[in-house]
Structure formats: structure tokens, C-alpha cells
Enzyme design. Sequence first.
Site, PDB file in Angstrom:
ATOM      1  N   ARG A   1       0.840  -1.212   0.000  1.00  0.00           N
ATOM      2  CA  ARG A   1       0.000   0.000   0.000  1.00  0.00           C
ATOM      3  C   ARG A   1       0.878   1.268   0.000  1.00  0.00           C
ATOM      4  O   ARG A   1       0.981   1.953  -1.008  1.00  0.00           O
ATOM      5  CB  ARG A   1      -0.954  -0.033   1.210  1.00  0.00           C
ATOM      6  CG  ARG A   1      -2.075   0.990   1.180  1.00  0.00           C
ATOM      7  CD  ARG A   1      -1.668   2.384   1.553  1.00  0.00           C
ATOM      8  NE  ARG A   1      -1.070   2.489   2.902  1.00  0.00           N
ATOM      9  CZ  ARG A   1      -0.525   3.603   3.366  1.00  0.00           C
ATOM     10  NH1 ARG A   1      -0.482   4.705   2.620  1.00  0.00           N
ATOM     11  NH2 ARG A   1       0.027   3.635   4.577  1.00  0.00           N
ATOM     12  N   ASP A   2       1.515   1.533   1.109  1.00  0.00           N
ATOM     13  CA  ASP A   2       2.277   2.786   1.217  1.00  0.00           C
ATOM     14  C   ASP A   2       3.398   2.809   0.182  1.00  0.00           C
ATOM     15  O   ASP A   2       3.721   3.864  -0.382  1.00  0.00           O
ATOM     16  CB  ASP A   2       2.858   2.909   2.631  1.00  0.00           C
ATOM     17  CG  ASP A   2       3.324   4.310   2.960  1.00  0.00           C
ATOM     18  OD1 ASP A   2       3.044   5.234   2.165  1.00  0.00           O
ATOM     19  OD2 ASP A   2       3.974   4.496   4.001  1.00  0.00           O
TER      20      ASP A   2
ATOM     21  N   HIS B   1       6.800   4.408  12.269  1.00  0.00           N
ATOM     22  CA  HIS B   1       6.728   4.331  10.804  1.00  0.00           C
ATOM     23  C   HIS B   1       7.759   5.328  10.268  1.00  0.00           C
ATOM     24  O   HIS B   1       7.430   6.467   9.952  1.00  0.00           O
ATOM     25  CB  HIS B   1       5.292   4.706  10.392  1.00  0.00           C
ATOM     26  CG  HIS B   1       5.002   4.666   8.940  1.00  0.00           C
ATOM     27  ND1 HIS B   1       4.127   3.766   8.361  1.00  0.00           N
ATOM     28  CD2 HIS B   1       5.441   5.427   7.916  1.00  0.00           C
ATOM     29  CE1 HIS B   1       4.054   3.966   7.068  1.00  0.00           C
ATOM     30  NE2 HIS B   1       4.835   4.992   6.766  1.00  0.00           N
TER      31      HIS B   1
ATOM     32  N   CYS C   1      10.371   8.754  -2.142  1.00  0.00           N
ATOM     33  CA  CYS C   1       9.895   9.914  -1.382  1.00  0.00           C
ATOM     34  C   CYS C   1       9.355  10.957  -2.348  1.00  0.00           C
ATOM     35  O   CYS C   1      10.113  11.495  -3.159  1.00  0.00           O
ATOM     36  CB  CYS C   1      11.037  10.503  -0.562  1.00  0.00           C
ATOM     37  SG  CYS C   1      10.539  11.967   0.360  1.00  0.00           S
TER      38      CYS C   1
ATOM     39  N   HIS D   1      10.653   6.803   7.765  1.00  0.00           N
ATOM     40  CA  HIS D   1      11.152   6.828   6.385  1.00  0.00           C
ATOM     41  C   HIS D   1      12.670   7.027   6.448  1.00  0.00           C
ATOM     42  O   HIS D   1      13.182   7.647   7.378  1.00  0.00           O
ATOM     43  CB  HIS D   1      10.470   7.945   5.592  1.00  0.00           C
ATOM     44  CG  HIS D   1       9.070   7.588   5.180  1.00  0.00           C
ATOM     45  ND1 HIS D   1       8.547   7.895   3.953  1.00  0.00           N
ATOM     46  CD2 HIS D   1       8.094   6.926   5.837  1.00  0.00           C
ATOM     47  CE1 HIS D   1       7.316   7.444   3.867  1.00  0.00           C
ATOM     48  NE2 HIS D   1       6.999   6.870   5.003  1.00  0.00           N
TER      49      HIS D   1
ATOM     50  N   ASN E   1       9.944   4.753   2.708  1.00  0.00           N
ATOM     51  CA  ASN E   1       9.786   3.883   3.881  1.00  0.00           C
ATOM     52  C   ASN E   1      11.038   3.042   4.101  1.00  0.00           C
ATOM     53  O   ASN E   1      11.623   2.522   3.150  1.00  0.00           O
ATOM     54  CB  ASN E   1       8.630   2.899   3.636  1.00  0.00           C
ATOM     55  CG  ASN E   1       7.290   3.574   3.612  1.00  0.00           C
ATOM     56  OD1 ASN E   1       6.775   3.976   4.642  1.00  0.00           O
ATOM     57  ND2 ASN E   1       6.731   3.720   2.426  1.00  0.00           N
TER      58      ASN E   1
HETATM   59  P1  HMG Z   1     -12.163  14.846  -1.895  1.00  0.00           P
HETATM   60  O1  HMG Z   1     -11.910  15.213  -3.313  1.00  0.00           O
HETATM   61  O2  HMG Z   1     -12.066  15.927  -0.886  1.00  0.00           O
HETATM   62  O3  HMG Z   1     -13.530  14.106  -1.637  1.00  0.00           O
HETATM   63  O4  HMG Z   1     -11.201  13.684  -1.494  1.00  0.00           O
HETATM   64  P2  HMG Z   1     -14.861  13.926  -2.359  1.00  0.00           P
HETATM   65  O5  HMG Z   1     -15.738  13.295  -1.316  1.00  0.00           O
HETATM   66  O6  HMG Z   1     -15.302  15.214  -3.011  1.00  0.00           O
HETATM   67  O7  HMG Z   1     -14.580  12.859  -3.512  1.00  0.00           O
HETATM   68  C1  HMG Z   1     -13.894  13.128  -4.708  1.00  0.00           C
HETATM   69  C2  HMG Z   1     -13.979  11.916  -5.613  1.00  0.00           C
HETATM   70  O8  HMG Z   1     -13.362  10.795  -4.992  1.00  0.00           O
HETATM   71  C3  HMG Z   1     -15.415  11.476  -5.921  1.00  0.00           C
HETATM   72  O9  HMG Z   1     -15.415  10.902  -7.210  1.00  0.00           O
HETATM   73  C4  HMG Z   1     -15.640  10.395  -4.890  1.00  0.00           C
HETATM   74  O10 HMG Z   1     -16.622   9.469  -5.282  1.00  0.00           O
HETATM   75  C5  HMG Z   1     -14.298   9.733  -4.857  1.00  0.00           C
HETATM   76  P3  HMG Z   1     -15.887  11.734  -8.524  1.00  0.00           P
HETATM   77  O11 HMG Z   1     -17.291  12.154  -8.190  1.00  0.00           O
HETATM   78  O12 HMG Z   1     -14.933  12.893  -8.628  1.00  0.00           O
HETATM   79  O13 HMG Z   1     -15.763  10.757  -9.626  1.00  0.00           O
HETATM   80  N1  HMG Z   1     -14.044   9.101  -3.575  1.00  0.00           N
HETATM   81  C6  HMG Z   1     -13.619   7.830  -3.431  1.00  0.00           C
HETATM   82  N2  HMG Z   1     -13.358   6.862  -4.323  1.00  0.00           N
HETATM   83  C7  HMG Z   1     -12.959   5.672  -3.840  1.00  0.00           C
HETATM   84  N3  HMG Z   1     -12.806   5.414  -2.524  1.00  0.00           N
HETATM   85  C8  HMG Z   1     -13.049   6.367  -1.605  1.00  0.00           C
HETATM   86  C9  HMG Z   1     -13.485   7.624  -2.055  1.00  0.00           C
HETATM   87  N4  HMG Z   1     -13.816   8.771  -1.417  1.00  0.00           N
HETATM   88  C10 HMG Z   1     -14.141   9.662  -2.353  1.00  0.00           C
HETATM   89  N5  HMG Z   1     -12.880   6.112  -0.307  1.00  0.00           N
HETATM   90  C11 HMG Z   1     -10.381  11.905  -0.187  1.00  0.00           C
HETATM   91  C12 HMG Z   1     -11.098  13.211  -0.186  1.00  0.00           C
HETATM   92  C13 HMG Z   1     -10.010  11.563   1.234  1.00  0.00           C
HETATM   93  C14 HMG Z   1     -11.284  10.833  -0.746  1.00  0.00           C
HETATM   94  C15 HMG Z   1      -9.133  12.037  -1.059  1.00  0.00           C
HETATM   95  O14 HMG Z   1      -8.418  13.128  -0.611  1.00  0.00           O
HETATM   96  C16 HMG Z   1      -8.291  10.815  -1.051  1.00  0.00           C
HETATM   97  O15 HMG Z   1      -8.657   9.726  -1.477  1.00  0.00           O
HETATM   98  N6  HMG Z   1      -7.068  10.963  -0.552  1.00  0.00           N
HETATM   99  C17 HMG Z   1      -6.219   9.807  -0.438  1.00  0.00           C
HETATM  100  C18 HMG Z   1      -4.893  10.268  -0.244  1.00  0.00           C
HETATM  101  C19 HMG Z   1      -4.011   9.070   0.057  1.00  0.00           C
HETATM  102  O16 HMG Z   1      -4.330   7.906  -0.146  1.00  0.00           O
HETATM  103  N7  HMG Z   1      -2.845   9.416   0.553  1.00  0.00           N
HETATM  104  C20 HMG Z   1      -1.908   8.474   0.893  1.00  0.00           C
HETATM  105  C21 HMG Z   1      -2.211   7.812   2.206  1.00  0.00           C
HETATM  106  S1  HMG Z   1      -1.552   8.630   3.624  1.00  0.00           S
HETATM  107  C22 HMG Z   1       0.051   8.117   3.727  1.00  0.00           C
HETATM  108  O17 HMG Z   1       0.519   7.502   2.826  1.00  0.00           O
HETATM  109  C23 HMG Z   1       0.815   8.376   4.956  1.00  0.00           C
HETATM  110  C24 HMG Z   1       1.003   7.116   5.774  1.00  0.00           C
HETATM  111  O18 HMG Z   1       1.540   6.053   5.013  1.00  0.00           O
HETATM  112  C25 HMG Z   1       1.933   7.399   6.936  1.00  0.00           C
HETATM  113  C26 HMG Z   1       3.203   8.127   6.534  1.00  0.00           C
HETATM  114  O19 HMG Z   1       3.969   7.642   5.701  1.00  0.00           O
HETATM  115  O20 HMG Z   1       3.410   9.197   7.124  1.00  0.00           O
HETATM  116  C27 HMG Z   1      -0.327   6.614   6.325  1.00  0.00           C
HETATM  117 MG    MG Z   2       5.066   5.790   4.810  1.00  0.00          MG
END
Ligand code: HMG
Ligand code: MG
Length: 295
Positions: free
Chosen positions: A12-13, A204, A237, A206, A246
Site C-alpha cells: 500500500r504505502d 513508521h 519519497c 522513512h 519507507n
Molecule cells: P475529496 O476530493 O475531498 O472528496 O477527497 P470527495 O468526497 O469530493 O470525492 C472526490 C472523488 O473521490 C469522488 O469521485 C468520490 O466518489 C471519490 P468523482 O465524483 O470525482 O468521480 N471518492 C472515493 N473513491 C474511492 N474510494 C473512496 C473515495 N472517497 C471519495 N474512499 C479523499 C477526499 C479523502 C477521498 C481524497 O483526498 C483521497 O482519497 N485521498 C487519499 C490520499 C491518500 O491515499 N494518501 C496516501 C495515504 S496517507 C500516507 O501515505 C501516509 C502514511 O503512510 C503514513 C506516513 O507515511 O506518514 C499513512
Molecule cells: Mg510511509
Amino acid sequence: MDKVKIVEVGPRDGLQNEAKILPAETRITLIEKLTGAGIRHLEAGSFVAQKWVPQMAGTDRVFNQLKRLPDVCYAALTPNLKGVEAAVEVKADEVAVFTAASEGFTQRNINCSIAESIERFRPVIAKAKSAAIPVRGYVSCIIACPYDGPTDPVKVLSLVRQLLELGCYQVSLGDTIGVGTPLPTQALLTLLLSEIAETQLAVHFHDTYGQALTNIDRALELGIRTIDSSVAGLGGCPYAQGASGNVATEDVVYMLHGCGMQTGIDLQSLVDTGNWISLHIGHPNHSKVGVALAS
Ligand code: HMG
Ligand code: MG
């Protein structure tokens, strides 16, 4: 013997940050190779907006087509209700919610403020609990943020507290840009551990600046026994072109076994998996141990 739990975040990440988008079949093979090597807890994918993270499209297929082992926890990252509903549908063993200790990162990552992110988690956690699925929390940018600069440790403590109160069983502390060094890391962890149990915290790190293992060592000294890592250091990154992301699982496992700690992981199988996935991704393996033990 002292046991350490590895949470493998590569599928995933790791993969979410790779330029090359892998088909569900390759992601499934990766996960099956990882569990074959002894990984017992992994993030299989995320249910997030496809336009934001196209690498994770098809996570439902990954879950549905995986040969699941009964003693493995297959987790999914879920930012909102839509995400957790999808995770319940595929019978994920665990879901994870994520926020950050900085407003700039939260806004760019999930398009809302920190306070709004916490509010969003309430229905997510309620839905997971109603399906008897445990919830893990993430706090990113525990040391610094690429947009807002250094993070105040008190802010991290307050967020960890909130996530635990909301019902997360554990919070994983992300040094998302890998800038932490041992002393600030130790100071932060000591503050957190002054009121939070070791078992409720995971680290976690990096490896962007080559500090991950030394920081992990500090966490171990302080009693933390859950470590997130990514096979072959998958992910890179996004804030420093070409740099490591990571910490590599192989490097962590090598260090732990060398210190007489148990992980249940077969290092050579893990190394083979890391070298296999690096070929698919099309760039050199980021794990030093993976390169040293390549067969
Ligand atoms: P948004 O644009 O504010 O939300 O996104 P929205 O509700 O307006 O939705 C926009 C579109 O996304 C819509 O589709 C929704 O249906 C769809 P459209 O009408 O444009 O075709 N949608 C979804 N589709 C599938 N699954 C869902 C979903 N929700 C909405 N669950 C949102 C808000 C949170 C959805 C967006 O910002 C998003 O998906 N962000 C994900 C970002 C992400 O995955 N980042 C990486 C993870 S964090 C990380 O890696 C850090 C970590 O590893 C720790 C570290 O390393 O520090 C955890
Ligand atoms: Mg990470």
C-alpha cells in the site's frame, strides 16, 4: 526471546508512491510472497479516490482474489465512509485511518483540516466497529512537514490521544519525510510514552536521510515493539526526487535478528521478494540488505 511485530506496508504505502502502476495480479503475488516469507500483518491496499492515487485502483480485486491465510491480518487504508464500506465488503481484517500533525500536509493529502479529519473518522470508526473490524490510526509528519516545517511534539501527543479515544487500538507514528534524528525522536517518544502504553504505539520511519534504523533502535530501547516497513523500501519519497522512502523491511529484519529479536520472518525469502518486486517496478532495490544478500 524478545518479539517484534512488523507491519508490512509495501503493497500500500510503497506501491502508492511508485510511478509504475502494477496490475492487481502482481500486487496479489507480492502479498502472497510476503506472507510466504512469514509476514503476518500487512496493508494490502487502500480504498481512496482513484484520481488521487491511481496505483491503488483495484484494491477490491486484490482482496477478493488473494489466497488468504487464516493467521495473517490483511489491512486496508480507508479515509472516509465510502472507503470503510468497501473494506467491510471485502472483509478486510483491519482498517486504518490517517491524519497528520500538520495542517499543510493534511490539506494536501486528504483535502481537509486536521480537525475535520478527526470528525470524518467518527463514522468510519463506528462502521468498522459495527463490523467488528479493528481500527489502526496513523499520524504523519511527527517530526516535520514538507510544507509547515518542524512539528510541535505536543501536537502529536494531542492527536494520538484523540485517535485512541476515538477507538483506534494503536497509532502508528509517521516520520513521513524521514528527517528525524535520534535525539528529537527519543524526546518525542518519551513524551508520548509518559501517558500512552508502548503497545498502543507503532513507529513508521522513512529512510530519506538514512536515519530510520537508528530511530527504530531508539523506539525499541523505549519498549515499542511494532514497526512499519516496506519491502525493498518501496515507495521512494514524493518530496525528494530519487530519495528513499519507507525503511526497507529487509534492513529492519536484519537488524532485529542481529540483536537477537524474533520476527517470525525468513530473511532470505523476504530478500528474494524484494528483488523480485524491484524488477517489476523497474528501479534498483532500495534495501541495502536486499542488495547484499541478492541470490
Ligand atoms: P475529496 O476530493 O475531498 O472528496 O477527497 P470527495 O468526497 O469530493 O470525492 C472526490 C472523488 O473521490 C469522488 O469521485 C468520490 O466518489 C471519490 P468523482 O465524483 O470525482 O468521480 N471518492 C472515493 N473513491 C474511492 N474510494 C473512496 C473515495 N472517497 C471519495 N474512499 C479523499 C477526499 C479523502 C477521498 C481524497 O483526498 C483521497 O482519497 N485521498 C487519499 C490520499 C491518500 O491515499 N494518501 C496516501 C495515504 S496517507 C500516507 O501515505 C501516509 C502514511 O503512510 C503514513 C506516513 O507515511 O506518514 C499513512
Ligand atoms: Mg510511509
